[in-house]
Every structure is written in structure tokens, then in C-alpha cells.
Design a protein around this motif. Structure first.
Motif, PDB file in Angstrom:
ATOM      1  N   GLY A 167      32.398  53.402  35.601  1.00  0.00           N
ATOM      2  CA  GLY A 167      31.847  54.438  36.485  1.00  0.00           C
ATOM      3  C   GLY A 167      30.146  54.875  36.004  1.00  0.00           C
ATOM      4  O   GLY A 167      29.227  55.222  37.260  1.00  0.00           O
ATOM      5  N   SER A 168      29.985  54.076  34.687  1.00  0.00           N
ATOM      6  CA  SER A 168      28.283  54.316  34.268  1.00  0.00           C
ATOM      7  C   SER A 168      28.015  53.222  34.477  1.00  0.00           C
ATOM      8  O   SER A 168      26.537  53.229  34.138  1.00  0.00           O
TER       9      SER A 168
ATOM     10  N   ASP B 115      25.885  50.872  37.793  1.00  0.00           N
ATOM     11  CA  ASP B 115      25.339  50.771  38.751  1.00  0.00           C
ATOM     12  C   ASP B 115      26.483  49.778  39.523  1.00  0.00           C
ATOM     13  O   ASP B 115      26.162  48.784  39.321  1.00  0.00           O
TER      14      ASP B 115
ATOM     15  N   ARG C 169      26.470  47.795  41.972  1.00  0.00           N
ATOM     16  CA  ARG C 169      25.783  46.697  42.760  1.00  0.00           C
ATOM     17  C   ARG C 169      25.080  45.585  42.018  1.00  0.00           C
ATOM     18  O   ARG C 169      25.168  45.022  41.846  1.00  0.00           O
TER      19      ARG C 169
ATOM     20  N   GLU D 193      22.866  59.701  35.852  1.00  0.00           N
ATOM     21  CA  GLU D 193      22.223  59.964  34.563  1.00  0.00           C
ATOM     22  C   GLU D 193      22.427  58.798  33.342  1.00  0.00           C
ATOM     23  O   GLU D 193      21.335  59.051  32.857  1.00  0.00           O
ATOM     24  N   ALA D 194      23.240  57.908  33.104  1.00  0.00           N
ATOM     25  CA  ALA D 194      22.687  57.194  31.851  1.00  0.00           C
ATOM     26  C   ALA D 194      21.102  56.262  32.532  1.00  0.00           C
ATOM     27  O   ALA D 194      20.485  55.688  31.739  1.00  0.00           O
ATOM     28  N   ALA D 195      20.856  56.181  34.235  1.00  0.00           N
ATOM     29  CA  ALA D 195      19.606  55.836  34.556  1.00  0.00           C
ATOM     30  C   ALA D 195      18.226  56.600  33.450  1.00  0.00           C
ATOM     31  O   ALA D 195      17.201  56.047  33.038  1.00  0.00           O
TER      32      ALA D 195
ATOM     33  N   HIS E   3      19.140  53.728  41.850  1.00  0.00           N
ATOM     34  CA  HIS E   3      20.193  53.513  41.739  1.00  0.00           C
ATOM     35  C   HIS E   3      20.631  54.704  43.460  1.00  0.00           C
ATOM     36  O   HIS E   3      21.492  54.256  43.622  1.00  0.00           O
TER      37      HIS E   3
ATOM     38  N   GLN F  70      22.001  57.355  23.291  1.00  0.00           N
ATOM     39  CA  GLN F  70      22.466  56.241  24.378  1.00  0.00           C
ATOM     40  C   GLN F  70      23.221  57.103  24.434  1.00  0.00           C
ATOM     41  O   GLN F  70      24.199  57.928  23.531  1.00  0.00           O
TER      42      GLN F  70
ATOM     43  N   ARG G  78      27.159  61.194  39.098  1.00  0.00           N
ATOM     44  CA  ARG G  78      28.102  59.790  39.154  1.00  0.00           C
ATOM     45  C   ARG G  78      27.278  59.417  37.307  1.00  0.00           C
ATOM     46  O   ARG G  78      26.166  59.300  37.243  1.00  0.00           O
ATOM     47  N   ALA G  79      27.845  59.082  36.549  1.00  0.00           N
ATOM     48  CA  ALA G  79      27.391  58.728  35.753  1.00  0.00           C
ATOM     49  C   ALA G  79      25.973  57.485  35.684  1.00  0.00           C
ATOM     50  O   ALA G  79      25.191  57.223  34.424  1.00  0.00           O
ATOM     51  N   TYR G  80      26.249  56.557  36.129  1.00  0.00           N
ATOM     52  CA  TYR G  80      25.629  56.146  36.160  1.00  0.00           C
ATOM     53  C   TYR G  80      23.842  55.856  36.276  1.00  0.00           C
ATOM     54  O   TYR G  80      23.395  55.495  36.038  1.00  0.00           O
TER      55      TYR G  80
ATOM     56  N   GLY H 292      18.973  58.305  31.022  1.00  0.00           N
ATOM     57  CA  GLY H 292      18.833  57.700  29.892  1.00  0.00           C
ATOM     58  C   GLY H 292      18.241  56.522  29.092  1.00  0.00           C
ATOM     59  O   GLY H 292      18.066  56.867  28.189  1.00  0.00           O
ATOM     60  N   PHE H 293      17.642  56.107  30.048  1.00  0.00           N
ATOM     61  CA  PHE H 293      16.942  54.727  29.892  1.00  0.00           C
ATOM     62  C   PHE H 293      15.245  55.291  29.697  1.00  0.00           C
ATOM     63  O   PHE H 293      14.845  54.197  29.649  1.00  0.00           O
TER      64      PHE H 293
ATOM     65  N   ARG I 220      15.430  57.479  25.486  1.00  0.00           N
ATOM     66  CA  ARG I 220      16.123  56.227  25.168  1.00  0.00           C
ATOM     67  C   ARG I 220      16.692  56.008  23.931  1.00  0.00           C
ATOM     68  O   ARG I 220      16.887  55.074  23.676  1.00  0.00           O
TER      69      ARG I 220
END
Lengths: 555, 269
Positions: free
Chosen positions: A390-391, A393, A395, B164-166, B180, A382, B160-162, B168-169, A379
Motif C-alpha cells: 500500500g505504500s 505507487d 505504477r 503519505e510516503a511521498a 502520484h 521515515q 493512501r499510504a504511498y 515523507g520524502f 526526510r
């Protein structure tokens, strides 16, 4: 007018009642007066171009500069009859070499396009026939217009590819477009546009996708062609590129020219506020003062990452990279595409495991931590991507996107709304965007949203991978300002990855220059930009467009 | 744009009527579908019997109305089971590592290599004929298709980047998959479900036709077809109307399903 003279012609008063001189009339190739291009009918009619006038003479490079949606591409396409379906083109004059373009039928226009007007588009992959070898593509105009005898076509193709900066042209001519890198494809496209030795070359963002050194090569080629008498109409959003090359610049906004004049004058004494903003957005030569060195936060020791490729020797993407990031500072990582800089960023974030070497974050390596500790530590590191969409979601609304890291960190519901509001304040986003989806936001808003989300878990380090490369120049400047402001307020450290030295210079305190998976030079921004030691760094610096310096020289 | 729209609305209308028949057959007819009448064998359509009567003197219209439920339920149940099971298997294959993926994928290949009908027969032969075994058999046959689509979707979403980002959280892997990966992978899987529903209904009718579906005298379209076979030379209607019901249902479902699939494909690109 002699073609070797590179003195910019006097600014033509527009709409000009008469050519300013006889020789001007003789060499004038394109004359456009009061051009309006609209799409749609009735109430849904949108005017992309609204009353634009300009001329292009032989041997002259005229640039139209504007941001996406300003109408610059439509203007260029209209000249070659490619304004698009349903385009309503009106003009007082639309002439090419004395002939009225509107009177030409499709067949004549097509002949004109290949033979006398060359057209280079930004999207090289879309413009090249995927089923045809590159050599055949370049040869087509040669055969079609019988520019050279059939027996010499092959040699001419190689010569053209070579002139466009394609290394090893014989091999490349035998390859298909998909086997070439983006930069090589763009160069092949330019070679094919120049093949028939057109009188006019229209180049729409010809170098936008290219690395700085390749960009220089293409610009040199265009300049050489102009010196030989080709007229060039250059379309770009990048005042840096344009300023170095063009004789005259038209600044376009919302379908109109808001300012026009000799390049040197536009760059040194812009009059219109919009032009001033654009000029200000061109990366300057100032360097950020280094902050007091903070404690070491993130350290990489001897990182190596190899990728296996089917049927070929493996690729060492990262080859012994060591670097240190201190609290509150920006480490710029510069290199061209394929230099391994993105892979380094991913290893730092624990998204990719290195084959050799280790990453120490806050005193411990990623591997030393337990699974839960590792998640908690992630965390604090970042990321901001080049393409924020693309990063996200697809939805999620903007609110859900910013709230997600807060949920993951178990921030109580009552606190979340305050945190979201605070984050929006940091990046200068209006709370009105919260209920919209990211795809409905502009590029600049998306990147601000990405920054806000990256800041939500209160990270110590943010890895920014080409965060502004996909943005228009003035938006770029705004986003960089947001990043700088956030750093000053929150003391977050950045690893700022970019191929664009101008952008890196604006934000970095220290810089590492990467080439072929290695760091070839590292130092303070001051050292790298003012006293570079490695030849590659010097070459990179020389390739950065310096429109203001160039303009000063020309004056 | 207008022609496919008409098809879509017609399909939806047919589906609505069929769903109503399956739910409340009593609303469509007051006649008992199982009441035999020896005085009215093989009556042609018209008179007191809209669609005529069958070889036992039962009203064909009533039997088609009451047959909607078993005929559609087996197919729908099989698709639902295959959808849930296939998605789980597919996600497991994509997420549990290379070895698990190899094992699961090869097992799916084995199931896919056996002709579908043969496999259903096998399942039904082992478990004994009936509605629920037919449902299970059909679900087993169509599960690999769902698993493959789900696996491919998850693999394409994984990088997908999102996603991977998840990570990261600080989410754990199950959390990332639930938040996701799964929701975004579901679109194509659901589209496949609507498209295969039609095929499943035909397959369930085939099972009933060969006597492996619901036991007689349950009104079921496939079973009705089978019963009419011997009398085809005498009367066309006991075969034609159940056959038409199957065709109409499958057409409607396929039309709507294709439309859904196009919508999903269009939105993910």
C-alpha cells in the motif's frame, strides 16, 4: 483412553500399518492416509498436498504447522469436502469416525459439516452472513440440528458467545457482523462452530488476526473443549500458538509433512532443518543490550489527539503521551489494536497534527520550521508500514521506488545507481528484483524493499508500524534481522510499533506499553520484560505464547 | 470470454474505419459531397449511388464519408475539453481545502441541475451557432461529471499510504499531486471519457439537427437527418443511412469504452 489425560500419545509411525492399540482405534475420529490434492490438469497440474497421512483422536489437539502455500489449509478443507473447484483428491484412506468421506454425497457432507465437524476460518468477516445478526448465525446450527429445545436456543446462544469470550453477549447477539471488531467476529464465528457440539473442530488460523490477550482466551476455550472430548485439528503458521496448545504437531512444507511428533519433542528437539528454522524463529526470551545512550533525537510532550465520530462522543485516540527517542536506539511501542500506537507514530512523523502537545525533532518542533525546512526535516524521519504494498505507487518498479526519495533529495543521477546498490546490500535484496513491480515480489521481499526505500534519504529515525505482522514466522525473523543489522551499521533509531511483544522484545532497547491512548509503563527492555510493574504489562506478558517454556513444563 | 471479445474487435474495426474516413475522406469516395444534381433528386440506393441521393441530388455515401469528420470532431473535442477542464476542477476541489471544495462542488451541482440540452442551447445562443460553439457548449455540460469523478478519485488517493510516503520524502504538495495522485486518478477519468464520447456524438448530432451545429451545406450526420425529415414520406434512405452511421459509431465507441472501463476497474481494485 480417558479424556482428562493430557499426556501426548506416542508418535504414530506413519503410514502406520495398524492402530497402535485397541483403545486408540476406539477413539480415533479421523484417519487420513496418503492424501494427495492436485489442481489443474496435465502440465499445469499443481499438487498442493502430496501424500500426507495423519490421525486425530477424540480429545486430542493435532496441529498442522506450515507457512503460507504449504498446503495446510487445503488439507483441512479436504476433510470437509471443501477442497475447492477442480480439486483432484486422492487418498488411500479418508475416514471420519469410520465412514469413508469420499463416498458421502453433498447432502450428507453438509449434514456432517454442521453437526459433527465444526469449521473456523481465519477470515471471519467473509464467513459470516453480513445480513444476519450474530445471534441468528450462532443459533442456526442449534435449530438445524435440534441440539437444544427451541425455547432454550436464545439462552444457549448467549452462553456460547460468553464461552467464546464475547463480552456482553446479549447485546452482541443483536448486532450485525460489520458492527463487531475483527476479534469479536472471530469469537462469534468460533461460538457458531462450537454450537452444535461437533466431534471434530477444524480451526484454520483461528487466532491469527487477534491480539495476544484475546488469543489466549480462544486457546483456553479450544483446550477446554478438547478436554471435554472434542477432537481439534488446528491449522496455523505460528509455532508459538500451536506449541502451547497441541498434543501432536505435523510440520508441513511444500505439501508434505517433513516432521511429526509430540509437541514437546518438536519444540525442544526438532530434527528436520526446516522445523529447526521454524523453532528458531519463535520469539525467544533474549533481550538486546542497550547501546550507550545517544543524544536525544525525537521527543514528544503531552500529545493528545481526539477524533470526532458522527453521532457519538468523541474518541480520544492519544491521551497525554510523552516519549523520547535517542539516536541509534530502538523504542518499542507495544499495545493492542486501538490503543493509539499508530496515531502516535503518525504524529511523530508530522503526518497528523496533535490537538495538544508537541513533537520536538532535532531541537525544534515541526510547527516552528518554515515549509522548506519542514520538508527537509521530514526526510530524516521515515516510515515502514505493515502492508508495504500500500505504500508503493502501483505504477512503479522496485528501482523507481527506491530512487524516488533520492530524486526528492536531489541526489545526482550518477550517484543514484551506487546508492541503490548500497541500499539493496543493506537489506539483502538481489538486484534482479529492481525491474519488477512490488506486487510481483514476495511478502518478505516487499518489506525489504520498503526498508531499503525508507533508508534511502539517510534518515535518523524510522517509524516501523507493525513491520512484520503480516509475514510468516521464518520471514519475520529474517526481516527483524535485517532491521537489527541496519541499525548496527547505520546507527539509525527505530520507533518500533507492534502488538506482538515477542517481536518487540527482539529489537527494542526501551519499551513503552500503551493502553487506551496512554503510556501505562515505560522502561528499558530489561525492566519491562523481567520486572514489569503495571498489571497490564504483566497481563500482556502472560499472554505471549511461550511454547518452549510450556514444552519444558510438559516434559 | 469469447463473446465480449468479438464485440470489442468489431467495435475497434468500426472505429478504425470511422477514424480513417474522418482523416482521409478522399480515400473512400471520389465524389464531391456538396455537388448537387437536379437530375438525380432522391434516387434510391443502387446504380451510380450506393446509398442513393438526397433531396438536392447529392450522393449520400459521399456525404456520410465527409460527414464523419465534423460529426465526430465536435463530440471528441467536447470530451477532450471536458476531460482536461473537469480533471483540473476536480483536483482543485479535492486539494484546495474544505472551503474551495464546498464552493466548487456546489457550482458543479448548479450546472448539473440544469437540463443538459437547455444549457447547450444557452451557450450556443450566446456565442452564436457553429462547430466551435457547439463543442464548447457540450464541454460545459459534461465537465461536472468529469470533475466529480476526478475529485472522488483524488480524495480516495489522498489518504493512501504511498501518497503519505511521498510527503515523507520531502516532496511539496504540487509535486506529490503531479507524481502520484494525478497519474493514478486518471484511469477512471479516461474510462468515463470513452464512455461519454458516444453520448457526446449523439448530442452533437442533436444540435446539428436543430440547426445549432455546423452551418449548411457542411455534410454532418445530424444535419443530414434534419434535411431528410420533410421527405420521409417519399424516401427513407436520406434519413436511414445517416441515422445508421450515428448508431454504428456510438455503438462501437460505447463497446470499446465499456471494455476499457472494466479493465481500469479491474486493475485498480
Amino acid at each position: 483412553m480417558s479424556t482428562e489425560s493430557r499426556t501426548p500419545p506416542a508418535p504414530a509411525p506413519v503410514p502406520s500399518p495398524a492402530p497402535d492399540a485397541e483403545d486408540g482405534a476406539a477413539t480415533e475420529l479421523v484417519r487420513v492416509e496418503d492424501l494427495t490434492v492436485g489442481f489443474g490438469r496435465g502440465r499445469r497440474r499443481v499438487e498442493a498436498v502430496r501424500g500426507v497421512s495423519f490421525t486425530v483422536r477424540r480429545g486430542e489437539i493435532v496441529a498442522v504447522v506450515g507457512e503460507s502455500g504449504s498446503g495446510k489449509s487445503v488439507t483441512a478443507r479436504t476433510l470437509v469436502g471443501l477442497a475447492g473447484d477442480g480439486a483432484d483428491v486422492r487418498a488411500a484412506t479418508l475416514a471420519f469416525d469410520g465412514a469413508d468421506l469420499r463416498r458421502l454425497d453433498a447432502r450428507r457432507l453438509r449434514a456432517l459439516r454442521g453437526r459433527r465437524i465444526g469449521f473456523v476460518l481465519q477470515d471471519a468477516l467473509g464467513s459470516l452472513d453480513p445480513l444476519r445478526k450474530v445471534g441468528a448465525e450462532v443459533a442456526e446450527p442449534l435449530r438445524e440440528h435440534r441440539t437444544v429445545p427451541p425455547a432454550q436456543v436464545r439462552d444457549e446462544v448467549e452462553r456460547l458467545l460468553d464461552a467464546a469470550g464475547v463480552p456482553d453477549p446479549r447485546t452482541r447477539a443483536a448486532q450485525y457482523p460489520h458492527q463487531l471488531s475483527g476479534g469479536l467476529r472471530q469469537r462469534a464465528l468460533i461460538a457458531s462452530a462450537l454450537a452444535a457440539r461437533p466431534d471434530l473442530l477444524i480451526a484454520d488460523e483461528p487466532t491469527t488476526a487477534l491480539d495476544a490477550t484475546v488469543q489466549q482466551q480462544i486457546l483456553r476455550l479450544l483446550r477446554a473443549r478438547a478436554r471435554e472430548g472434542t477432537a481439534v485439528l488446528l491449522i496455523s503458521h505460528d509455532l508459538g500458538v500451536v506449541g502451547e496448545l497441541a498434543d501432536r504437531i505435523h510440520v508441513m512444507k511444500d505439501g508434505r509433512f517433513v516432521e511429526e511428533g509430540p509437541a514437546a519433542r518438536i519444540l525442544t528437539a526438532p530434527r528436520h532443518p526446516y522445523t529447526r528454522a521454524l523453532v528458531a524463529a519463535v520469539p525467544g526470551e533474549e533481550i538486546r543490550a542497550a547501546p550507550a545512550p545517544g543524544p536525544e533525537l525525537l521527543r514528544a510532550d503531552g500529545l493528545v489527539k481526539r477524533y470526532r465520530l458522527p453521532g457519538r462522543p468523541g474518541l480520544t485516540a492519544v491521551d497525554g503521551v510523552s516519549l523520547t527517542v535517542r539516536a541509534g536506539e530502538t523504542l518499542g511501542v507495544v499495545g493492542e489494536s486501538g490503543s493509539g500506537k499508530t496515531t502516535v507514530g503518525r504524529i511523530l512523523m508530522d503526518l497528523v497534527a496533535p490537538d495538544e502537545g508537541r513533537v520536538v525533532f532535532d531541537g525544534r518542533t515541526w510547527g516552528e520550521r518554515t515549509r522548506a525546512e519542514r520538508r527537509a526535516a521530514r526526510r530524516r524521519v521515515q516510515m515502514i508500514h505493515q502492508y508495504p504494498l500500500g505504500s508503493f505507487d502501483p505504477r512503479y518498479t522496485a528501482r523507481q521506488l527506491i530512487e524516488e526519495p533520492l530524486r526528492a533529495a536531489r541526489v545526482p543521477r550518477a550517484e543514484r545507481a551506487d546508492r541503490v546498490a548500497e541500499l539493496l546490500g543493506h537489506v539483502g535484496l538481489d538486484p534482479g528484483v529492481l525491474d519488477r513491480r512490488a506486487r510481483d515480489l514476495s511478502g518478505g521481499q516487499r518489506q525489504r524493499l520498503a526498508i531499503a526505500r525508507a533508508l534511502a534519504p539517510r534518515p535518523d529515525v524510522v517509524v516501523c508500524d507493525e513491520p512484520v505482522s503480516a509475514l510468516d514466522a521464518s520471514v519475520q525473523a529474517q526481516v527483524l534481522d535485517v532491521l537489527a543489522g541496519v541499525q548496527e551499521r547505520l546507527g539509525v533509531a527505530y520507533v518500533f510499533i507492534s502488538h506482538d511483544l515477542g517481536v518487540v522484545r527482539r529489537l527494542s532497547h526501551r519499551v513503552a506499553v500503551m493502553k487506551d491512548g496512554r503510556i501505562v509503563e515505560e522502561g528499558t527492555a530489561e525492566e519491562i520484560f523481567h520486572t514489569p510493574r503495571h498489571p497490564y504489562t504483566t497481563a500482556l506478558l502472560a499472554a505471549v505464547p511461550q511454547p518452549r517454556r510450556a514444552a519444558r513444563k510438559r516434559l | 470470454m469469447t463473446r465480449p471479445r468479438i464485440g470489442l474487435w468489431l467495435g475497434l474495426a468500426v472505429l478504425a474505419v470511422l477514424a480513417a474516413m474522418a482523416a482521409f475522406p478522399g480515400l473512400f469516395t471520389g465524389v464531391d459531397p456538396d455537388a448537387a444534381n437536379v437530375n438525380a433528386l432522391l434516387r434510391p440506393p443502387g446504380g451510380g449511388h450506393w446509398l442513393g441521393t438526397d433531396q438536392n441530388g447529392r450522393d449520400l455515401y459521399a456525404r456520410i464519408v465527409y460527414g464523419a469528420r465534423p460529426s465526430l470532431l465536435i463530440g471528441a473535442g467536447a470530451v477532450a475539453l471536458a476531460l482536461v477542464g473537469g480533471t483540473l476542477v476536480g483536483v482543485a476541489a479535492a486539494q484546495l481545502g474544505r472551503v474551495a471544495d464546498q464552493i466548487i462542488s456546489r457550482l458543479l451541482d448548479v450546472v448539473l441541475s440544469v437540463p443538459g440540452l437547455l444549457l447547450v442551447f444557452l451557450v450556443v445562443a450566446v456565442l452564436g451557432p457553429g462547430s466551435s460553439t457547439a463543442t464548447i457548449g457540450l464541454a460545459v455540460v459534461s465537465l461536472p461529471g468529469f470533475a466529480r469523478v476526478a475529485r472522488a478519485e483524488v480524495i480516495s488517493l489522498r489518504g493512501r499510504a504511498y501518497v503519505e510516503a511521498a510527503y515523507g520524502f520531502g516532496w511539496s504538495r504540487p509535486q506529490v499531486v503531479l507524481r502520484h495522485v494525478l497519474p493514478n486518478a486518471l484511469g477512471p477519468v479516461l474510462a468515463l471519457a470513452t464512455v461519454s464520447l458516444g453520448a457526446m456524438i449523439v448530442a452533437s448530432s442533436s444540435l446539428s439537427f436543430v440547426g445549432l451545429g455546423p452551418r449548411p451545406p457542411t455534410a454532418e450526420w445530424g444535419a443530414m437527418l434534419a434535411g431528410s425529415r420533410e421527405f420521409l414520406a417519399l424516401a427513407w434512405w436520406p434519413a436511414a443511412f445517416p441515422g445508421a452511421a450515428i448508431t454504428l459509431a456510438v455503438l462501437a465507441i460505447t463497446t470499446v469504452g465499456r471494455h476499457l472501463q472494466r479493465t481500469v476497474d479491474g486493475s485498480t481494485v
